[in-house]
Design a protein around this motif. Sequence first.
Motif: not given
Length: 231
Positions: A31-51
């Motif tokens: 989910d990249f709908s928020g700001g940069h911090r929220e995007r990084l948190e979303a990546i951290a929560a789904a590291q495998g699929t985000a990669t």
Amino acid sequence: MKPAQLTRTAVAISLVVGAALIVVSVLLMPDFSGGHRERLEAIAAAQGTATISALSFTASQLFLAVGLVGVAHLVRSRVPLLATLGGSLAVLGTFGHAVYGGVNVLMLAMAQDLAALDAHAAVLARGEGGIGIPFMAAGLLGTVLGFILLGVAVWRGGLGPRWVGPAMLVWVVVEFVGSGFSQWAGYASGALYAVIFGALAHAVWQSSISHWQTAAEVGVDTGSRSERVGV
């Protein structure tokens, strides 16, 4: 396999692989709908699929560049100006998106450093507001204008089914306008994108080999035929 056949095959495969990687990237994107911090948190929560999403998006740009240049080459004899401009802008778009893909890959590493998310977010914000602007503009404008011009070129050049060219213009509207109003527009855009590129790949695969031959290859083939008939 002769060079012309190899080129045609490479273009057709690039169209299919490029579109497939884009669809995979969109489906697995956090989910990249928020700001940069929220995007990084979303990546951290789904590291495998985000990669997988980030790497698929970045790799797709190479295949899309090859495929779209091939499409422009195929219709250039009928609509030279549209094909040249559309192909050039489309490649510019893939370049801009490849740079953005590199940023996404870097964000994977940033998301692993949860203690410094605010610092990483500030760096990303400065990048997008400064040196990243030309590349982001190239990705957006190159893709939009390139797809529109290539869509018209495909339609006027008679490449593939008659609906393919207009469908490319519809995709631009759905992707860059509709996605801002509904999440479902994003899924519709992905499905339409896959259908368009599948049709283009089929048209390339079925195209005459003469479109892909160089002058030297044509001369060799002509000489071979002349020898066979005793000329």
